[in-house]
Design a protein around this motif. Structure first.
Motif, PDB file in Angstrom:
ATOM      1  N   ALA A  87      34.848  -2.526  47.206  1.00 24.35           N
ATOM      2  CA  ALA A  87      35.171  -2.195  49.032  1.00 24.35           C
ATOM      3  C   ALA A  87      35.187  -3.630  49.700  1.00 24.35           C
ATOM      4  CB  ALA A  87      34.214  -0.947  49.700  1.00 24.35           C
ATOM      5  N   ALA A  88      33.894  -3.590  49.636  1.00 25.15           N
ATOM      6  CA  ALA A  88      33.159  -4.944  50.438  1.00 25.15           C
ATOM      7  C   ALA A  88      34.403  -6.214  49.281  1.00 25.15           C
ATOM      8  CB  ALA A  88      31.844  -5.456  49.673  1.00 25.15           C
ATOM      9  N   LEU A  89      34.854  -6.650  48.203  1.00 26.20           N
ATOM     10  CA  LEU A  89      35.255  -7.408  48.070  1.00 26.20           C
ATOM     11  C   LEU A  89      36.812  -7.710  48.392  1.00 26.20           C
ATOM     12  CD1 LEU A  89      34.508  -8.270  44.402  1.00 26.20           C
ATOM     13  CD2 LEU A  89      33.760  -9.963  46.556  1.00 26.20           C
ATOM     14  N   ALA A  90      37.315  -6.116  48.885  1.00 32.97           N
ATOM     15  CA  ALA A  90      38.873  -5.829  48.806  1.00 32.97           C
ATOM     16  C   ALA A  90      39.774  -7.076  49.932  1.00 32.97           C
ATOM     17  CB  ALA A  90      39.091  -4.280  49.088  1.00 32.97           C
ATOM     18  N   PRO A  91      38.598  -6.750  51.523  1.00 34.00           N
ATOM     19  CA  PRO A  91      38.906  -7.200  52.458  1.00 34.00           C
ATOM     20  C   PRO A  91      39.015  -9.391  52.132  1.00 34.00           C
ATOM     21  CG  PRO A  91      37.169  -6.442  52.813  1.00 34.00           C
ATOM     22  CD  PRO A  91      37.551  -6.043  51.588  1.00 34.00           C
ATOM     23  N   PRO A  96      44.210  -7.541  43.332  1.00 36.12           N
ATOM     24  CA  PRO A  96      43.392  -6.836  43.073  1.00 36.12           C
ATOM     25  C   PRO A  96      42.058  -6.943  42.056  1.00 36.12           C
ATOM     26  CG  PRO A  96      45.893  -6.082  42.183  1.00 36.12           C
ATOM     27  CD  PRO A  96      45.275  -7.635  42.903  1.00 36.12           C
ATOM     28  N   VAL A  97      41.347  -5.341  42.837  1.00 33.00           N
ATOM     29  CA  VAL A  97      39.547  -6.141  42.045  1.00 33.00           C
ATOM     30  C   VAL A  97      38.903  -4.937  40.828  1.00 33.00           C
ATOM     31  CG1 VAL A  97      37.364  -6.872  42.258  1.00 33.00           C
ATOM     32  CG2 VAL A  97      38.871  -7.187  43.924  1.00 33.00           C
ATOM     33  N   ALA A  98      38.306  -5.254  40.078  1.00 35.61           N
ATOM     34  CA  ALA A  98      37.325  -4.301  39.094  1.00 35.61           C
ATOM     35  C   ALA A  98      36.407  -4.559  39.016  1.00 35.61           C
ATOM     36  CB  ALA A  98      38.659  -3.860  37.758  1.00 35.61           C
ATOM     37  N   GLU A 297      44.883  -0.814  40.166  1.00 33.71           N
ATOM     38  CA  GLU A 297      43.859  -1.476  41.562  1.00 33.71           C
ATOM     39  C   GLU A 297      44.931  -0.928  43.036  1.00 33.71           C
ATOM     40  OE1 GLU A 297      40.814  -1.206  42.145  1.00 33.71           O
ATOM     41  OE2 GLU A 297      39.764  -1.378  40.034  1.00 33.71           O
ATOM     42  N   VAL A 298      45.450  -1.258  42.992  1.00 28.93           N
ATOM     43  CA  VAL A 298      46.857  -1.815  43.869  1.00 28.93           C
ATOM     44  C   VAL A 298      46.698   0.269  44.432  1.00 28.93           C
ATOM     45  CG1 VAL A 298      49.391  -2.011  44.851  1.00 28.93           C
ATOM     46  CG2 VAL A 298      48.536  -3.254  42.954  1.00 28.93           C
ATOM     47  N   HIS A 299      46.340   0.926  43.923  1.00 33.46           N
ATOM     48  CA  HIS A 299      46.606   2.303  44.784  1.00 33.46           C
ATOM     49  C   HIS A 299      45.464   2.513  44.636  1.00 33.46           C
ATOM     50  CE1 HIS A 299      51.039   1.508  44.358  1.00 33.46           C
ATOM     51  NE2 HIS A 299      51.017   1.365  42.576  1.00 33.46           N
ATOM     52  N   THR A 300      44.702   2.848  43.659  1.00 31.51           N
ATOM     53  CA  THR A 300      43.512   3.711  43.562  1.00 31.51           C
ATOM     54  C   THR A 300      42.411   2.719  43.982  1.00 31.51           C
ATOM     55  OG1 THR A 300      43.255   3.126  41.333  1.00 31.51           O
ATOM     56  CG2 THR A 300      44.639   5.116  42.213  1.00 31.51           C
ATOM     57  N   HIS A 301      41.136   3.102  44.349  1.00 31.01           N
ATOM     58  CA  HIS A 301      39.952   2.538  44.394  1.00 31.01           C
ATOM     59  C   HIS A 301      39.297   2.682  42.900  1.00 31.01           C
ATOM     60  CE1 HIS A 301      35.931   1.792  46.656  1.00 31.01           C
ATOM     61  NE2 HIS A 301      35.267   2.531  45.556  1.00 31.01           N
TER      62      HIS A 301
END
Length: 302
Positions: A87-91, A96-98, A297-301
C-alpha cells in the motif's frame, strides 16, 4: 523491463531485467531506518532504474521479515514492526508491485542463475540462517510461509541461547550475528577475523568455527533429508569466505556418512555449492516474483 530490489540492512540493490531474465541495469542505494525511510529508498531505487531503462512493467521487492499479502512484519534490522509495503509503494511506483521475503526471493534468483531444471535449496548464511526451497521454478512456502526456517532447528539443547527463545539452534551456532556476539572482539568483519584467528591457532576461535561448520552441515542434511533437493546453494555474507566455509562443511558431511550407508548413498557433500560471488540473486529473484505477480497485481492486493 521488470525491476527487482533486494532491501538489505545497509544497502538496497536494484536490478532491471529484460524478457530473457538478463540483468541490464543496476543501482545501489543506502537503506534507511524505519517505515518511511525504507519506502522512500525503494521508490528512489525504482526511479533511478526507470531513468536508465524507461518505463517498467512490474516491481518486485525482496525484504527481510515475515511477508503476507504485501505486509512486512518483524523486519527488526530495518526498524519495521508492521508495514503494509504494498500500500505504501502503490502511489509512488507506476507499476504493479509484489513483495517477497528476501531469502525466498534469493532462492528463486539462485535457481534462475543455475539455469538447470529440478530442485534447489538456497541456504542463506548471513546475520541469521534460513533457506528458500524451489522445485521446477516454483517456491515452496509451506502452510504459513515457514518452509525453510532451518535456522531455528535445535541441534544442541545445551548450546548457546538463540534469539527465538530456544537453545542450540543452527542460527545460534552459525548465524553471523551470533558468532560475532560470542567472539566478543571488535572488527569490521568479525566472522572473517574469527576464521583468521582459528587458522592462527586460537583455541576459542577454532571451537566457534567448528560449531558453525557442524551447524551448517546439519542445515544441509536437514534440507536434503526433508526435501531431497538436487543441490543446496550456500549464499549470504558468510559465503564471502568461499571455500574456507564450504570445504569444511563438505568434510563434515563426509565424516557423518562414514558410519551410515544411508547418508553415504545420498552424496550430501556433492550437493553443496556456493553462490557465485557478486551474484544479484535476491534482486533477480524479486524481479521474477514481480513479473509473475503483475497480471494479478493490477486487480488485487498482495
Amino acid at each position: 523491463m521488470r525491476v527487482g530490489l533486494d532491501v538489505g540492512g545497509t544497502k538496497t540493490l536494484g536490478v532491471a531485467i529484460d524478457d530473457d531474465d538478463r540483468v541490464v541495469a543496476q543501482v545501489r542505494t543506502r537503506t534507511g531506518w524505519g517505515d518511511a525511510a525504507v519506502v522512500a529508498g525503494i521508490a528512489a531505487a525504482v526511479a533511478a532504474l526507470q531513468q536508465q531503462v524507461g518505463p517498467v512493467r512490474s516491481v518486485g521487492v525482496g525484504i527481510p521479515g515475515q511477508i503476507e499479502d504485501g505486509r512486512v512484519t518483524h523486519a527488526i534490522n530495518l526498524g519495521i514492526d508492521d508495514l503494509d509495503l504494498w500500500a505504501a509503494l502503490a502511489p509512488l511506483v507506476r507499476a504493479p508491485v509484489a513483495v517477497e521475503n528476501d531469502v525466498k526471493a534469493a532462492a528463486l534468483g539462485a535457481y534462475a542463475l543455475r539455469g538447470l531444471p529440478g530442485s534447489l535449496a538456497y541456504l542463506n548464511l548471513g546475520t541469521g540462517v534460513a533457506a528458500g526451497i524451489v522445485a521446477d521454478g516454483r517456491l515452496w512456502r509451506g502452510a504459513r510461509g515457514a518452509a525453510g526456517e532451518v535456522g531455528h532447528i535445535c541441534i544442541d539443547p545445551a548450546g548457546p541461547p538463540c534469539r527465538c527463545g530456544q537453545r542450540g539452534c543452527i542460527e545460534a551456532l552459525a548465524g553471523g550475528a551470533a558468532l560475532a556476539d560470542r567472539w566478543r572482539r571488535a572488527g569490521e568483519l568479525p566472522v572473517r577475523d574469527l576464521f583468521d584467528a582459528a587458522d592462527a591457532g586460537d583455541s576459542e576461535a577454532d571451537a566457534l568455527r567448528a560449531g558453525a561448520v557442524r551447524a551448517v552441515a546439519a542445515a544441509v542434511q536437514v534440507l536434503v533429508l526433508t526435501t531431497d533437493v538436487d543441490v543446496v546453494v550456500l549464499g549470504g555474507g558468510l559465503t564471502g569466505l568461499g571455500e574456507r566455509i564450504a570445504a569444511p562443511v563438505r568434510k563434515e558431511l563426509n565424516s557423518r556418512a562414514v558410519a551410515s550407508d544411508f547418508l553415504r548413498s545420498l552424496r550430501l557433500d556433492g550437493r553443496v555449492t556456493l553462490l557465485p560471488a557478486g551474484s544479484p540473486a535476491a534482486a533477480l529473484g524479486a524481479a521474477l516474483v514481480g513479473a509473475a505477480s503483475a497480471p494479478e497485481e493490477v486487480h488485487t492486493h498482495g
